[in-house]
Design a protein around this motif. Structure first.
Motif, PDB file in Angstrom:
ATOM      1  N   LEU A 493       0.194   3.268  -1.881  1.00  0.00           N
ATOM      2  CA  LEU A 493       1.314   2.337  -1.720  1.00  0.00           C
ATOM      3  C   LEU A 493       2.616   2.977  -2.196  1.00  0.00           C
ATOM      4  O   LEU A 493       3.673   2.768  -1.586  1.00  0.00           O
ATOM      5  CB  LEU A 493       1.033   1.055  -2.500  1.00  0.00           C
ATOM      6  N   GLU A 494       2.547   3.765  -3.271  1.00  0.00           N
ATOM      7  CA  GLU A 494       3.752   4.450  -3.753  1.00  0.00           C
ATOM      8  C   GLU A 494       4.291   5.432  -2.719  1.00  0.00           C
ATOM      9  O   GLU A 494       5.494   5.649  -2.613  1.00  0.00           O
ATOM     10  CB  GLU A 494       3.446   5.185  -5.055  1.00  0.00           C
ATOM     11  N   GLY A 495       3.401   6.043  -1.937  1.00  0.00           N
ATOM     12  CA  GLY A 495       3.834   6.988  -0.909  1.00  0.00           C
ATOM     13  C   GLY A 495       4.068   6.365   0.448  1.00  0.00           C
ATOM     14  O   GLY A 495       4.325   7.077   1.422  1.00  0.00           O
ATOM     15  N   LEU A 496       3.999   5.034   0.544  1.00  0.00           N
ATOM     16  CA  LEU A 496       4.181   4.353   1.824  1.00  0.00           C
ATOM     17  C   LEU A 496       5.658   4.356   2.208  1.00  0.00           C
ATOM     18  O   LEU A 496       6.489   3.784   1.511  1.00  0.00           O
ATOM     19  CB  LEU A 496       3.661   2.911   1.724  1.00  0.00           C
ATOM     20  N   ASP A 497       5.971   5.018   3.305  1.00  0.00           N
ATOM     21  CA  ASP A 497       7.361   5.111   3.768  1.00  0.00           C
ATOM     22  C   ASP A 497       7.725   3.823   4.503  1.00  0.00           C
ATOM     23  O   ASP A 497       7.073   3.447   5.469  1.00  0.00           O
ATOM     24  CB  ASP A 497       7.512   6.317   4.692  1.00  0.00           C
ATOM     25  N   CYS A 498       8.772   3.135   4.037  1.00  0.00           N
ATOM     26  CA  CYS A 498       9.194   1.864   4.629  1.00  0.00           C
ATOM     27  C   CYS A 498      10.657   1.953   5.053  1.00  0.00           C
ATOM     28  O   CYS A 498      11.557   1.687   4.243  1.00  0.00           O
ATOM     29  CB  CYS A 498       9.002   0.717   3.631  1.00  0.00           C
ATOM     30  N   PRO A 499      10.941   2.356   6.298  1.00  0.00           N
ATOM     31  CA  PRO A 499      12.336   2.412   6.759  1.00  0.00           C
ATOM     32  C   PRO A 499      13.024   1.052   6.732  1.00  0.00           C
ATOM     33  O   PRO A 499      14.237   0.976   6.544  1.00  0.00           O
ATOM     34  CB  PRO A 499      12.211   2.943   8.193  1.00  0.00           C
ATOM     35  N   ASP A 500      12.258  -0.026   6.931  1.00  0.00           N
ATOM     36  CA  ASP A 500      12.830  -1.370   6.903  1.00  0.00           C
ATOM     37  C   ASP A 500      13.136  -1.738   5.448  1.00  0.00           C
ATOM     38  O   ASP A 500      12.232  -1.744   4.596  1.00  0.00           O
ATOM     39  CB  ASP A 500      11.839  -2.360   7.507  1.00  0.00           C
ATOM     40  N   PRO A 501      14.394  -2.038   5.109  1.00  0.00           N
ATOM     41  CA  PRO A 501      14.753  -2.331   3.716  1.00  0.00           C
ATOM     42  C   PRO A 501      13.962  -3.482   3.109  1.00  0.00           C
ATOM     43  O   PRO A 501      13.613  -3.445   1.928  1.00  0.00           O
ATOM     44  CB  PRO A 501      16.253  -2.654   3.792  1.00  0.00           C
ATOM     45  N   GLU A 502      13.689  -4.537   3.898  1.00  0.00           N
ATOM     46  CA  GLU A 502      12.942  -5.678   3.354  1.00  0.00           C
ATOM     47  C   GLU A 502      11.521  -5.277   3.000  1.00  0.00           C
ATOM     48  O   GLU A 502      10.983  -5.686   1.972  1.00  0.00           O
ATOM     49  CB  GLU A 502      12.957  -6.835   4.358  1.00  0.00           C
ATOM     50  N   GLN A 503      10.888  -4.479   3.877  1.00  0.00           N
ATOM     51  CA  GLN A 503       9.539  -4.019   3.564  1.00  0.00           C
ATOM     52  C   GLN A 503       9.548  -3.126   2.325  1.00  0.00           C
ATOM     53  O   GLN A 503       8.648  -3.205   1.487  1.00  0.00           O
ATOM     54  CB  GLN A 503       8.960  -3.260   4.751  1.00  0.00           C
ATOM     55  N   ALA A 504      10.552  -2.261   2.211  1.00  0.00           N
ATOM     56  CA  ALA A 504      10.641  -1.377   1.045  1.00  0.00           C
ATOM     57  C   ALA A 504      10.798  -2.184  -0.242  1.00  0.00           C
ATOM     58  O   ALA A 504      10.181  -1.874  -1.272  1.00  0.00           O
ATOM     59  CB  ALA A 504      11.809  -0.409   1.220  1.00  0.00           C
ATOM     60  N   ARG A 505      11.618  -3.221  -0.181  1.00  0.00           N
ATOM     61  CA  ARG A 505      11.827  -4.048  -1.371  1.00  0.00           C
ATOM     62  C   ARG A 505      10.556  -4.797  -1.745  1.00  0.00           C
ATOM     63  O   ARG A 505      10.202  -4.906  -2.927  1.00  0.00           O
ATOM     64  CB  ARG A 505      12.966  -5.026  -1.104  1.00  0.00           C
ATOM     65  N   LEU A 506       9.856  -5.296  -0.742  1.00  0.00           N
ATOM     66  CA  LEU A 506       8.613  -6.013  -0.983  1.00  0.00           C
ATOM     67  C   LEU A 506       7.562  -5.072  -1.573  1.00  0.00           C
ATOM     68  O   LEU A 506       6.830  -5.444  -2.505  1.00  0.00           O
ATOM     69  CB  LEU A 506       8.109  -6.626   0.323  1.00  0.00           C
ATOM     70  N   ARG A 507       7.494  -3.842  -1.041  1.00  0.00           N
ATOM     71  CA  ARG A 507       6.559  -2.849  -1.595  1.00  0.00           C
ATOM     72  C   ARG A 507       6.826  -2.618  -3.075  1.00  0.00           C
ATOM     73  O   ARG A 507       5.894  -2.583  -3.897  1.00  0.00           O
ATOM     74  CB  ARG A 507       6.713  -1.550  -0.812  1.00  0.00           C
ATOM     75  N   ASP A 508       8.092  -2.463  -3.444  1.00  0.00           N
ATOM     76  CA  ASP A 508       8.443  -2.189  -4.841  1.00  0.00           C
ATOM     77  C   ASP A 508       8.101  -3.368  -5.750  1.00  0.00           C
ATOM     78  O   ASP A 508       7.646  -3.184  -6.889  1.00  0.00           O
ATOM     79  CB  ASP A 508       9.933  -1.859  -4.946  1.00  0.00           C
ATOM     80  N   LEU A 509       8.311  -4.587  -5.257  1.00  0.00           N
ATOM     81  CA  LEU A 509       7.965  -5.772  -6.047  1.00  0.00           C
ATOM     82  C   LEU A 509       6.461  -5.857  -6.289  1.00  0.00           C
ATOM     83  O   LEU A 509       5.998  -6.208  -7.379  1.00  0.00           O
ATOM     84  CB  LEU A 509       8.474  -7.033  -5.356  1.00  0.00           C
ATOM     85  N   ILE A 510       5.690  -5.531  -5.266  1.00  0.00           N
ATOM     86  CA  ILE A 510       4.233  -5.563  -5.412  1.00  0.00           C
ATOM     87  C   ILE A 510       3.782  -4.545  -6.455  1.00  0.00           C
ATOM     88  O   ILE A 510       2.931  -4.829  -7.316  1.00  0.00           O
ATOM     89  CB  ILE A 510       3.545  -5.305  -4.055  1.00  0.00           C
ATOM     90  N   LEU A 511       4.354  -3.322  -6.382  1.00  0.00           N
ATOM     91  CA  LEU A 511       3.976  -2.274  -7.329  1.00  0.00           C
ATOM     92  C   LEU A 511       4.291  -2.672  -8.770  1.00  0.00           C
ATOM     93  O   LEU A 511       3.533  -2.359  -9.701  1.00  0.00           O
ATOM     94  CB  LEU A 511       4.697  -0.965  -6.977  1.00  0.00           C
ATOM     95  N   ARG A 512       5.401  -3.376  -8.977  1.00  0.00           N
ATOM     96  CA  ARG A 512       5.814  -3.731 -10.336  1.00  0.00           C
ATOM     97  C   ARG A 512       5.096  -4.957 -10.880  1.00  0.00           C
ATOM     98  O   ARG A 512       4.830  -5.044 -12.076  1.00  0.00           O
ATOM     99  CB  ARG A 512       7.330  -3.964 -10.367  1.00  0.00           C
ATOM    100  N   HIS A 513       4.795  -5.919 -10.017  1.00  0.00           N
ATOM    101  CA  HIS A 513       4.364  -7.233 -10.518  1.00  0.00           C
ATOM    102  C   HIS A 513       2.964  -7.654 -10.076  1.00  0.00           C
ATOM    103  O   HIS A 513       2.576  -8.799 -10.333  1.00  0.00           O
ATOM    104  CB  HIS A 513       5.380  -8.301 -10.082  1.00  0.00           C
ATOM    105  N   TRP A 514       2.176  -6.775  -9.450  1.00  0.00           N
ATOM    106  CA  TRP A 514       0.854  -7.215  -9.008  1.00  0.00           C
ATOM    107  C   TRP A 514      -0.046  -7.662 -10.169  1.00  0.00           C
ATOM    108  O   TRP A 514      -0.900  -8.547  -9.978  1.00  0.00           O
ATOM    109  CB  TRP A 514       0.177  -6.126  -8.175  1.00  0.00           C
ATOM    110  N   PRO A 515       0.092  -7.066 -11.395  1.00  0.00           N
ATOM    111  CA  PRO A 515      -0.796  -7.543 -12.476  1.00  0.00           C
ATOM    112  C   PRO A 515      -0.580  -9.016 -12.842  1.00  0.00           C
ATOM    113  O   PRO A 515      -1.419  -9.603 -13.551  1.00  0.00           O
ATOM    114  CB  PRO A 515      -0.438  -6.626 -13.651  1.00  0.00           C
TER     115      PRO A 515
END
Length: 650
Positions: A493-515
């Protein structure tokens, strides 16, 4: 020198590529099969630890799967020894016990004449060196000292002086028994007007010997001491020894330094090269009073894959850079390009080193621009694009430049970079920031505004790779519904390339707050991205029918979905990369390695996508094109069958 037919074929057959390459690499015994001539080793052309360098000794070709270097035994010697073609042939012939073919009598006579001219040029070097130390050379010595050149530097570059006398050198050479025809043929004297007596070519000038790659003096460059001189710098005329379009100043020493890993720097003149070399930048060369030519560019690429063009920081320097770009575009090959170090305004490398030392010059080299960046600046800097017509003109100019690149792979990569730069230039958010700035307001405004649904469409955000965007949406939705599975796929997930800004932001939120769990994560997303962010994602048709979304918290289903979608993304990217590289390789030395790589990539993609075919056992396609679970459809059909419709009158 032309070689007789069959000589190179015999040389290649005698010179084993495995033996020649074996002097430069250590073969991987586990991976290599010496009996079949199938050899593998870490690549000698780039730093690595894995054995990606492959030699097919039976066919006589090599290929690196890491840096894509390829060629035959002659190419290998040229690249590893940093020599030209004929020198590589001589090296291999000596190793193979073959004699170089004799020249024909006419060619031998021409070679003897060139040797004689080179001897005369060496006499001239000694004469000019001696004149610099005389009383007549006092002004020249003061000038050189003022430019920061000490005695070791003067000796290293054999700088001399031609006194302001009409026949000083001519009389000196005549006294050594050299006839006028030879002196004229060497370019050291000129014939007087109307058949008058000859006179010295160089008078009243600081003299810079110009040597070829083998170290022979083939010409001179002279810097006038008198301000009123017709030409500040004067080069020897073209002779049997000298062709200024095919020669580089300081070629031989620079080639050796570049072969040892120094950055190859192309400056504008003699003094720049001398200043660079004195400061430790030994791999420095300069063209000889003209713009860089195609032959000189090929010489540069033989010495280094990516020379740095260091030009004066003025309008003339920028124009020179643009001329080099126009020349280089059709000649680009994979791994062969240019970078541009533009000096500060009003400065040249000599000025920069004297004021800031070697560190200042190194900073300019480190910040050198790729050629595509300078090409973009050339077409956009200082211009306004506030109308469709101006934008169309920009697109036309860029298309014309790209069309001149012959290599299809490089042309595609240039197009992608320019596409990204263009998007940044015409990004509506950038326009909003710039509105009201500059003369007369914004430099440009968006011509039209897209509908909200269009702007948020994953197809638009993903561009040419829309299906990748759809897969990323499934991955993100799966993690939102079952965040506990994130830990297993965190690295991917950290290496998932997301050109779409909304997808990139959602990816970062998941990485930080999934616990924080499903509810905590979804609450974070709503607070930071808005209430409709999750609704838009989960309501997408291809997301809504995903089992991992339909059954939140099901770890096994989420795990299978993640593994499958990530594998598909990886396989698609791998196949695309191999196809791009194969397009390049097929224009060069193609062999079965190309088709093998493509076959392997295609098979990997097919394995990853095979689950889509298997989806047919679980889903059917409805009349409206939507997918529906087969078990649910069967239950619905059974329900319809169980309903008894009464006939009229019963």
């Amino acid at each position: 020198m032309s070689l007789p037919p069959g000589f190179l074929d015999e040389l290649r057959s005698r010179a084993s590529l495995a033996d020649v390459a074996g002097r430069k690499v250590i073969w991987d015994r586990r991976k290599s099969n010496q009996a079949r001539g199938d050899m593998w080793a870490p690549c000698p052309f780039h730093q690595e630890k894995t054995a990606s360098f492959h030699v097919d000794d039976r066919k006589g070709f090599y290929y690196c799967f890491g840096c894509h270097a390829k060629g035959d035994v002659i190419t290998f010697v040229r690249e590893t020894e940093n020599v030209d073609f004929m020198e590589a042939v001589r090296i291999l012939a000596a190793q193979a016990g073959m004699e170089m073919p004799d020249r024909d009598p006419q060619a031998q006579a021409k070679a003897d004449r060139r040797t004689r001219l080179a001897e005369v040029m060496e006499d001239a070097v000694r004469h000019f060196r001696m004149q610099l130390s005389t009383a007549a050379g006092a002004a020249a010595r003061d000038y050189l000292a003022g430019r920061g050149l000490d005695d070791p530097t003067l000796d290293r570059f054999e700088i001399g002086f031609a006194p302001d006398a009409w026949r000083g050198l001519l009389d000196h050479l005549r006294g050594k028994g050299i006839d006028d025809d030879t002196i004229l043929a060497a370019g050291l004297a000129r014939t007087g007007r109307n058949g008058g007596p000859p006179y010295d070519t160089f008078r009243g000038r600081v003299m810079f010997p110009i040597r070829d790659a083998r170290g022979r003096c083939i010409a001179f460059g002279g810097r006038a001491m008198a301000p009123e001189a017709d030409a500040k710098y004067l080069n020897s005329p073209d002779t049997d020894l000298f062709d200024k379009s095919r020669t580089l100043y300081n070629h031989g020493p620079a080639r050796q330094a570049a072969g040892k890993g120094q950055t190859l720097i192309v400056a504008e003149g003699y003094m720049d090269v001398i200043a660079l070399a004195a400061a430790g930048f030994d791999a420095a060369v300069a063209p000889l009073g003209t713009a860089v030519t195609e032959h000189q560019l090929q010489l540069l690429w033989r010495m280094a894959d990516e020379p740095v063009i260091a030009l004066d920081g003025d309008t003339a320097g920028l124009r020179a850079a643009h001329r080099v770009i126009d020349l280089a575009l059709p000649l680009l090959e994979a791994g062969k390009s240019l970078r541009f170090a533009l000096m500060p305004p009003g400065k040249d490398p000599d000025d920069l080193i004297r004021e800031g030392g070697p560190a200042a010059m190194q900073g300019q080299i480190d910040a050198a621009l790729p050629m595509v960046q300078l090409l973009w600046r050339r077409e956009t800097e200082g211009r306004a694009f506030d109308s469709p017509e101006r934008r169309a003109a920009l697109d036309k100019a860029l298309r014309e430049h790209l069309g001149r690149i012959r290599d299809a792979s490089i042309r595609a990569h240039y197009g992608q970079v320019i596409k990204e730069l263009r998007w940044q230039l015409f990004n509506p958010r950038r326009a909003a920031r710039q509105e009201g700035t500059g003369k007369g307001g914004a430099r440009w405004r968006p011509v039209g505004v897209a509908r909200p649904t269009t702007k948020s469409s994953l197809l638009v955000a993903a561009g040419d790779r829309a299906h990748d965007g759809l897969r990323r949406a499934v991955i993100l939705a799966t993690l939102v519904m079952t965040p506990d599975v994130t830990e297993e796929f965190e690295t991917a997930l950290e290496g998932l390339d997301c050109p779409d800004p909304e997808q990139a932001r959602l990816r970062d939120l998941i990485l930080r707050h999934w616990p924080e769990g499903a509810e905590g994560l979804r609450g974070r997303i709503v607070r930071q991205m808005g209430e409709d962010a999750l609704e838009k994602l989960l309501s997408l048709p291809h997301v809504a029918i995903t089992p991992a979304v339909r059954h939140p918290g099901d770890m096994e289903t989420a795990r299978l979905t993640m593994a499958e979608e990530l594998a598909k993304l990886t396989a698609e990217r791998g196949l695309a990369a191999e196809v791009s590289e194969a397009a390049e390789d097929l224009s060069g030395l193609a062999d079965e390695a190309v088709t093998w790589r493509l076959g392997q990539a295609a098979e990997a993609r097919n394995r990853a996508l095979r689950s889509e075919t298997q989806d047919g056992t679980e889903y059917d396609t409805g009349d409206n094109g939507a997918r529906i679970r087969r078990d649910e459809r069967e239950e619905f059909d059974a329900l319809l069958d169980s309903i008894t419709f009464s006939k009229p009158g019963r």
